[in-house]
Design a protein around this motif. Structure first.
Motif, PDB file in Angstrom:
ATOM      1  N   VAL A  35     -26.577  28.136  57.288  1.00  0.00           N
ATOM      2  CA  VAL A  35     -27.613  28.876  58.009  1.00  0.00           C
ATOM      3  C   VAL A  35     -27.291  28.846  59.508  1.00  0.00           C
ATOM      4  O   VAL A  35     -27.097  27.783  60.098  1.00  0.00           O
ATOM      5  CB  VAL A  35     -28.997  28.261  57.755  1.00  0.00           C
ATOM      6  N   GLU A  37     -28.620  29.667  63.309  1.00  0.00           N
ATOM      7  CA  GLU A  37     -29.886  29.882  64.009  1.00  0.00           C
ATOM      8  C   GLU A  37     -29.592  30.319  65.422  1.00  0.00           C
ATOM      9  O   GLU A  37     -28.860  29.650  66.138  1.00  0.00           O
ATOM     10  CB  GLU A  37     -30.699  28.588  64.021  1.00  0.00           C
ATOM     11  N   SER A  39     -30.924  33.310  68.818  1.00  0.00           N
ATOM     12  CA  SER A  39     -31.968  34.174  69.346  1.00  0.00           C
ATOM     13  C   SER A  39     -31.518  35.626  69.303  1.00  0.00           C
ATOM     14  O   SER A  39     -30.348  35.938  69.515  1.00  0.00           O
ATOM     15  CB  SER A  39     -32.270  33.736  70.781  1.00  0.00           C
ATOM     16  N   ARG A 135     -36.581  34.659  66.976  1.00  0.00           N
ATOM     17  CA  ARG A 135     -35.812  33.500  66.550  1.00  0.00           C
ATOM     18  C   ARG A 135     -35.352  33.787  65.123  1.00  0.00           C
ATOM     19  O   ARG A 135     -36.192  33.933  64.227  1.00  0.00           O
ATOM     20  CB  ARG A 135     -36.733  32.273  66.598  1.00  0.00           C
ATOM     21  N   SER A 137     -33.044  32.907  61.685  1.00  0.00           N
ATOM     22  CA  SER A 137     -32.196  32.033  60.865  1.00  0.00           C
ATOM     23  C   SER A 137     -31.544  32.924  59.818  1.00  0.00           C
ATOM     24  O   SER A 137     -32.263  33.633  59.101  1.00  0.00           O
ATOM     25  CB  SER A 137     -33.022  30.954  60.174  1.00  0.00           C
TER      26      SER A 137
END
Lengths: 327, 182
Positions: A35, A37, A39, A135, A137
């Motif tokens: 995953v 993560e 912005s 945000r 993911s």
């Protein structure tokens, strides 16, 4: 020998490609399933039934280094991307891979088959209060069998290139074969041939010194020396054609042909035009500085090549291949 | 002296082709050859020769393509670096030495890249361009020249050509180390 080298390149190539891909499956260098993560900066919010955002996927350089275990890119990654977040179901994020992308992503895009695109599914997304940042993911689509795909693509691409190269020869071939024919009919080649007989007799003892092949070979070498690649190939092919006329065994290279070929592959020239041009383009203070060193290098190649060809032609194996079957 | 030599070379490369064309056709005309008709006569063969090369070049290039993009080059580079390091060949130029006989466009790209990264006048830049100028694309020439006359059994041409390439590369390394050496 060509048989072994040829099948060797194909066989080793495919084996290595499979080996690399198996090792990739085990080491997982593309971090399939991990995953990410980061912005997402919204630049445009396309109002439609499915919320779609155009903007930039912003990834810190160190994050790339940590995830993939590679050297960190020099700056923060800004990747122009499109984020689609349907009300229900799985969202997707699609990135355009280009110049500024991390090299690991470039490799992945090639393996992915698209070359300029990477996509993944969004696991979670949270819009900031000012609706300017999201945000995200996400998990990138699985990348696998990179080398096998690359090899498949190379095989097909190179077959295409071969045809393009061959067809590209038609024009210069026609031009120089025309010029050569005039020179031949006018007897100019005979004059040249006579001048250089002492040399050519040494190099090509099997070719009669006044044969048209000798004239064509001299012209080819002259064109090579002057760095005229466009002219050298047609003249060389003309010489080959003439040499083939005195070949007792069709389909098999004669000693003279091998000698002539080696002279060409050694590439002796007093003007390495391409290398000089590339040096000038790269901003060299003195592009021509390599003329002397190149002449030396190609001179070494020519001398050793000629020695090798003359020694190898004495080997029983190669001698035997020259014998004409009477059966 | 160097400047004069360079000027001569510039002039030669500019006028060589027009010179050949004028002298050859002019000589023919002078000798009362029907230049136009004879030119066409010879020119006709151009198309056939180019077409004849296609299968040979396809066979050669697709094998080279597979080899290049499989990652086998990296293995070969790693294996050969044990020999090339002691003789003072920088690791950066080894892939170029390997690729030079295989692919003309590939080695041209590599040379350009090396010059971009290290600078054209650095030792690596000079060595890379000398190596490029010290040899020709052996496999391409082999396919084209023998293809044009339907030669399938190339006998000792390839080993001799590769020996020549090897010594071309070694010669380039030797002379560059001598003049621009580290």
């Amino acid at each position: 020998m060509l048989n072994y080298v040829w099948i060797g390149m194909i066989g080793i190539g495919i084996l290595v490609a499979v080996g690399n891909d198996v090792s990739d499956e085990i080491r997982n260098p593309y971090r399939n399933g991990t995953v990410l993560e980061a912005s997402f900066d919204v630049q445009k919010n396309n109002a439609s039934l499915t919320p779609t955002y155009d903007g930039e996927f912003v990834v810190p350089a160190k994050y790339i280094a940590d995830i993939y275990g590679v050297a960190a890119p020099s700056a923060e990654i800004h990747q122009s991307a499109r984020l689609i977040l349907p009300a229900s179901g799985v969202g997707t994020l699609e990135m355009a891979i280009g110049e500024g992308s991390p090299s690991i992503w470039k490799t992945m895009a090639v393996g992915y088959g698209t070359k300029d695109k990477l996509a993944g599914r969004v696991v979670a997304a949270k819009l900031s209060d000012d609706r300017k940042h999201i945000r995200v993911s996400m998990v990138l689509d699985k990348v696998s069998y990179v080398k096998i795909r690359a090899v498949t693509k190379a095989a097909i691409d190179y077959a295409d290139i071969a045809v393009t190269l061959s067809l590209g020869l038609i024009g210069v071939m026609a031009l120089w074969l025309g010029v050569m024919k005039v020179a031949e009919v006018a007897g100019l080649l005979k004059v040249l041939t006579k001048l250089l007989t002492p040399v050519t007799r040494q190099l090509f003892p099997d070719v009669p010194p006044d044969h048209p092949a000798v004239g064509a070979m001299i012209m080819n070498v002259a064109a090579n020396m002057l760095g005229l690649n466009n002219a050298a190939t047609p003249l060389g092919l003309k010489a080959m054609e003439e040499l083939n006329k005195i070949n007792p065994k069709a389909g098999t290279a004669t000693n003279a042909m091998c000698t002539f070929l080696v002279i060409n592959t050694a590439g002796l020239t007093i003007l390495p035009a391409t290398a000089i041009a590339m040096r000038a383009a790269a901003g060299s203070a003195d592009p021509g500085i390599i003329i002397g060193t190149s002449i030396f290098g190609a001179g070494c190649a020519t001398v050793t090549g000629l020695i090798a060809v003359k020694l190898l032609q004495r080997l029983p194996k190669y001698k035997k291949e020259l014998e004409v079957d009477n059966g | 002296m160097v400047e004069l030599f360079r000027n001569i070379i510039n002039i030669v490369s500019a006028v060589a082709i027009p010179f050949f064309i004028v002298v050859f056709l002019g000589w023919g005309f002078f000798k009362k050859v029907k230049v136009y008709e004879v030119f066409i006569e010879g020119s006709k063969e151009g198309f056939g020769v180019a077409i004849k090369i296609i299968p040979y070049l396809v066979a050669m290039l697709f094998a080279i393509g597979i080899f290049r993009y499989s990652g086998a080059m990296d293995l070969l580079t790693a294996a050969l670096s044990f020999i090339t390091k002691p003789i003072g060949m920088p690791a950066e130029v080894l892939p170029l030495a390997i690729l030079r006989p295989l692919s003309g466009s590939g080695s041209l790209g590599l040379m350009t890249e090396l010059m971009k990264t290290h600078g054209p006048d650095s030792f690596i830049g000079v060595l890379a361009s000398t190596m490029y100028g010290s040899s020709e694309t052996t496999f391409y020439i082999l396919a084209v020249y023998f293809g044009a006359v339907g030669i399938k059994n190339t006998r000792h041409a390839l080993p001799a050509g590769l020996i020549a390439d090897l010594f071309g590369m070694l010669g380039a390394l030797f002379i560059c180390r001598m003049f621009f050496g580290i």
